[in-house]
Design a protein around this motif. Structure first.
Motif, PDB file in Angstrom:
ATOM      1  N   SER A   1      13.851  47.769  26.690  1.00  0.00           N
ATOM      2  CA  SER A   1      14.367  46.403  25.919  1.00  0.00           C
ATOM      3  C   SER A   1      14.122  46.758  24.514  1.00  0.00           C
ATOM      4  N   GLY A   2      13.096  47.444  24.143  1.00  0.00           N
ATOM      5  CA  GLY A   2      12.996  47.368  22.632  1.00  0.00           C
ATOM      6  C   GLY A   2      11.541  47.096  22.321  1.00  0.00           C
ATOM      7  N   LYS A   3      10.490  46.991  23.216  1.00  0.00           N
ATOM      8  CA  LYS A   3       9.438  46.155  22.932  1.00  0.00           C
ATOM      9  C   LYS A   3       8.673  47.016  21.936  1.00  0.00           C
ATOM     10  N   THR A   4       8.373  48.407  22.196  1.00  0.00           N
ATOM     11  CA  THR A   4       7.582  49.417  21.598  1.00  0.00           C
ATOM     12  C   THR A   4       8.244  49.444  19.928  1.00  0.00           C
ATOM     13  N   SER A   5       9.550  49.632  19.800  1.00  0.00           N
ATOM     14  CA  SER A   5      10.066  49.795  18.620  1.00  0.00           C
ATOM     15  C   SER A   5       9.955  48.503  17.826  1.00  0.00           C
ATOM     16  N   THR A   6      10.049  47.279  18.602  1.00  0.00           N
ATOM     17  CA  THR A   6      10.123  45.902  17.962  1.00  0.00           C
ATOM     18  C   THR A   6       8.532  45.901  17.316  1.00  0.00           C
TER      19      THR A   6
ATOM     20  N   THR B   1      17.358  42.488  20.662  1.00  0.00           N
ATOM     21  CA  THR B   1      17.344  43.922  20.152  1.00  0.00           C
ATOM     22  C   THR B   1      18.935  44.342  20.383  1.00  0.00           C
ATOM     23  N   LYS B   2      18.920  45.512  19.548  1.00  0.00           N
ATOM     24  CA  LYS B   2      20.414  46.406  19.830  1.00  0.00           C
ATOM     25  C   LYS B   2      21.493  45.392  19.477  1.00  0.00           C
ATOM     26  N   LEU B   3      21.527  44.617  18.590  1.00  0.00           N
ATOM     27  CA  LEU B   3      22.760  43.825  18.244  1.00  0.00           C
ATOM     28  C   LEU B   3      23.720  44.907  17.656  1.00  0.00           C
ATOM     29  N   ASP B   4      23.353  45.872  17.034  1.00  0.00           N
ATOM     30  CA  ASP B   4      24.153  46.757  16.288  1.00  0.00           C
ATOM     31  C   ASP B   4      25.002  47.757  17.338  1.00  0.00           C
ATOM     32  N   GLY B   5      24.593  47.747  18.520  1.00  0.00           N
ATOM     33  CA  GLY B   5      25.286  48.951  19.463  1.00  0.00           C
ATOM     34  C   GLY B   5      25.998  48.276  20.543  1.00  0.00           C
TER      35      GLY B   5
ATOM     36  N   GLY C   1      18.996  47.903  14.654  1.00  0.00           N
ATOM     37  CA  GLY C   1      19.248  49.277  14.614  1.00  0.00           C
ATOM     38  C   GLY C   1      17.876  50.057  15.233  1.00  0.00           C
ATOM     39  N   GLU C   2      18.022  51.457  14.948  1.00  0.00           N
ATOM     40  CA  GLU C   2      16.783  52.157  15.486  1.00  0.00           C
ATOM     41  C   GLU C   2      15.703  52.243  14.378  1.00  0.00           C
ATOM     42  N   GLY C   3      16.221  52.030  13.165  1.00  0.00           N
ATOM     43  CA  GLY C   3      15.105  52.253  12.150  1.00  0.00           C
ATOM     44  C   GLY C   3      14.270  50.897  11.771  1.00  0.00           C
TER      45      GLY C   3
HETATM   46  N1  LIG Z   1      20.537  50.668  18.368  1.00  0.00           N
HETATM   47  C1  LIG Z   1      19.224  50.215  18.640  1.00  0.00           C
HETATM   48  N2  LIG Z   1      18.360  50.848  19.349  1.00  0.00           N
HETATM   49  C2  LIG Z   1      17.231  50.342  19.478  1.00  0.00           C
HETATM   50  C3  LIG Z   1      16.974  48.835  18.993  1.00  0.00           C
HETATM   51  N3  LIG Z   1      15.644  48.440  19.395  1.00  0.00           N
HETATM   52  C4  LIG Z   1      15.406  49.536  20.402  1.00  0.00           C
HETATM   53  N4  LIG Z   1      16.055  50.451  20.291  1.00  0.00           N
HETATM   54  C5  LIG Z   1      16.059  51.743  20.950  1.00  0.00           C
HETATM   55  O1  LIG Z   1      15.917  51.543  22.401  1.00  0.00           O
HETATM   56  C6  LIG Z   1      15.111  52.574  22.938  1.00  0.00           C
HETATM   57  C7  LIG Z   1      14.212  51.785  23.620  1.00  0.00           C
HETATM   58  O2  LIG Z   1      13.247  51.123  22.847  1.00  0.00           O
HETATM   59  P1  LIG Z   1      11.692  50.921  23.200  1.00  0.00           P
HETATM   60  O3  LIG Z   1      10.890  50.323  21.871  1.00  0.00           O
HETATM   61  O4  LIG Z   1      11.080  52.347  23.555  1.00  0.00           O
HETATM   62  O5  LIG Z   1      11.716  50.082  24.366  1.00  0.00           O
HETATM   63  P2  LIG Z   1      10.479  49.622  25.476  1.00  0.00           P
HETATM   64  O6  LIG Z   1      10.861  47.950  25.887  1.00  0.00           O
HETATM   65  O7  LIG Z   1       9.306  49.758  24.605  1.00  0.00           O
HETATM   66  O8  LIG Z   1      10.719  50.314  26.600  1.00  0.00           O
HETATM   67  P3  LIG Z   1       9.493  50.556  27.763  1.00  0.00           P
HETATM   68  O9  LIG Z   1       8.367  50.755  27.261  1.00  0.00           O
HETATM   69  O10 LIG Z   1       9.931  51.907  28.364  1.00  0.00           O
HETATM   70  O11 LIG Z   1       9.702  49.432  28.523  1.00  0.00           O
HETATM   71  C8  LIG Z   1      14.592  53.430  22.026  1.00  0.00           C
HETATM   72  O12 LIG Z   1      15.455  54.751  21.912  1.00  0.00           O
HETATM   73  C9  LIG Z   1      14.627  52.660  20.576  1.00  0.00           C
HETATM   74  O13 LIG Z   1      15.183  53.712  19.418  1.00  0.00           O
HETATM   75  C10 LIG Z   1      17.870  48.160  18.046  1.00  0.00           C
HETATM   76  O14 LIG Z   1      17.763  47.154  17.602  1.00  0.00           O
HETATM   77  N5  LIG Z   1      19.123  48.944  17.975  1.00  0.00           N
END
Ligand SMILES: Nc1nc2c(ncn2[C@@H]2O[C@H](COP(=O)(O)OP(=O)(O)OP(=O)(O)O)[C@@H](O)[C@H]2O)c(=O)[nH]1
Ligand SMILES: [Mg+2]
Length: 442
Positions: free
Chosen positions: A108-113, A239-243, A267-269
């Motif tokens: 869902s984007g936890k780690t990037s967030t 998250t991922k409102l861009d895509g 975004g991914e940045g």
């Molecule tokens: N385009 C886009 N991609 C995103 C965004 N946030 C996260 N991602 C992408 O989504 C993918 C998963 O993100 P993670 O942060 O690894 O997600 P996670 O919830 O930690 O995943 P797990 O630990 O496997 O449960 C990665 O490829 C990120 O780059 C966003 O806001 N926009």
């Protein structure tokens, strides 16, 4: 971000602008467009119907408040209703050392967030650190370490079980905002619920933020409610409102769940992250500029938005020009104000362009006071003989009068040119600006 949704909403607003009369039929036409846009964004049908009814009830047969035409009132109501629909309050978390637990399903984007949030907290003067509590997925801790490196923050990871890692981090941390990354699962099953609950007992989080990807659309509501019921959440990060085209649906869904959206990822940045402010968000979406911001700013310093708009469009008399420079100085950066004016996006005036020294302002004030009303209105008609008369009256030199006139003309030209998208860094205008000692860094 949400281009299609934004475009459809924009169309609704444009339609209102083009209306001859605001009668029942016209309102229904606009509302139908809005419904289509909402449904395409995967907003729940019942919610859409509620929104439509509410708008119709407010506009059809309404008497607009004093000072507004019915059309303006329609625009304002539509804007307010959409804002309310997509969120209400601006998302906030306390800006102090605290414990933030990020939870959510797989990917869902936890780690990037975690990285984005820590970057954002640093801009608020706080010291964040990450805690790698995902022991479920093999490379998860390594991923968080990378994220930490990018965000330039400390990462705690020692320990075997999530609870141990959390405990160790809490022992070592001092005055930090600790962001705990947790493991995802395919579904909110018993195993995940149990793990999150026992982590919660150790961490005692101030914030439990559920991370939800926008492509869930209207399903975001159910997920938010389930997580809230089982483990308790204090807010949502979408998250991922861009895509995705479904972002509208996700935001609307989140806003009817009990928790509010606090941040959004776009975004991914690491910088693609912001506080979720529905008013601002909708404003941007429909290309309204930050009307609210402009109105408030203008109110603060006592200038009317129409006046600010006038100068930003390059239409102003010498008198207004002078008043505006004074106001602008109080208002701060002109380009900031420009960003806020509807329909003039991204207008960039170099920093310092409107910074005239106080001494000069005094002189200019005398000069303008020595002019006739007609001269103030049409400074272009002021020729040599008039310059002499004015300078004498003001007790300044002819050169001072010429300088003011030249500055006035040039600023007008600069603003018009900038509106056309031309650069200011090079060329005769830049030379001119240098001559007057204005900073030209963009
Ligand atoms: N385009 C886009 N991609 C995103 C965004 N946030 C996260 N991602 C992408 O989504 C993918 C998963 O993100 P993670 O942060 O690894 O997600 P996670 O919830 O930690 O995943 P797990 O630990 O496997 O449960 C990665 O490829 C990120 O780059 C966003 O806001 N926009
Ligand atoms: Mg992760």
């Amino acid at each position: 971000m949400l281009d299609k949704f934004g475009d459809s909403l924009k169309k609704s607003f444009r339609k209102i602008a083009g209306l001859g009369v605001v009668d029942k039929e016209a309102v229904e036409l606009v509302v139908r467009d809005l419904q289509r846009a909402m449904l395409q964004a995967d907003v729940d049908v019942e919610l859409v119907s509620g929104l439509s009814d509410s708008i119709k009830k407010k506009i059809i047969g309404a008497k607009p408040p004093t000072g507004l035409t019915l059309k303006e009132y329609f625009v304002k109501t539509l804007y307010d209703e959409i804002v309310e629909f997509l969120g209400k309050e601006k998302g906030e978390i306390a800006l102090k050392p605290q414990r933030v637990l990020l939870i959510g399903l797989f990917g869902s984007g936890k780690t990037s967030t975690a990285g984005k949030l820590s970057k954002w907290l640093q801009t608020k003067g706080l010291k964040p650190a990450l805690v790698a509590c995902d022991t479920h997925r093999a490379a998860a801790q390594e991923q968080l370490k990378q994220v930490g490196k990018k965000a330039k923050v400390n990462v705690y990871w020692e320990g075997k079980k999530p609870e141990d890692i959390a405990r160790n981090a809490l022992k070592k941390a001092k005055e930090e905002v600790l962001i705990f990354d947790s493991a995802g699962r395919d579904a909110l099953d018993k195993v995940l619920a149990k793990e999150l609950k026992s982590m919660g007992k150790v961490i005692k989080p101030d914030e439990v933020l559920l991370v939800i990807p926008a492509d869930l659309g209207q399903a975001a509501r159910k997920q938010a409610e389930e997580f809230n019921k089982l483990v308790g959440i204090t807010g949502i990060i979408v998250t991922k409102l861009d895509g995705t085209a479904k972002g509208g649906g996700a935001l609307a869904a989140a806003s009817v769940s009990e928790a509010e959206v606090k941040f959004i990822g776009t975004g991914e940045g690491i910088g693609d992250f912001q506080v979720y402010d529905p008013r601002r968000f909708v404003g941007k979406l429909i290309g309204y500029g930050d009307i609210q911001g402009l109105l408030e700013k203008a109110k603060e310093i006592g200038i009317k938005p129409e006046e600010a708009k006038k100068i930003l469009e390059g239409e102003f008399t010498l008198n207004e020009f002078f008043e505006q420079i004074k106001s602008m100085q109080k208002m701060g950066s002109l380009s900031k104000v420009m960003d806020m004016v509807p329909g003039v996006p991204g207008l960039k005036i170099p920093k310092g362009f409107m910074d005239v020294q106080e001494e000069k302002m005094k002189k200019w004030s005398h000069i303008i006071n020595s002019m006739t009303p007609q001269e103030k209105r049409e400074p272009d008609t002021i020729k040599a003989s008039r310059i002499k008369r004015i300078s004498k009256g003001a007790g300044v030199s002819d050169g001072d009068v010429r300088e003011l006139l030249k500055y006035y003309k040039q600023v007008k030209k600069v603003i018009k040119l900038t509106k056309g998208g031309k650069g200011l860094k090079r060329g005769p205008l830049a030379r001119f600006a240098k001559q007057f000692g204005f900073g030209m860094e963009a």
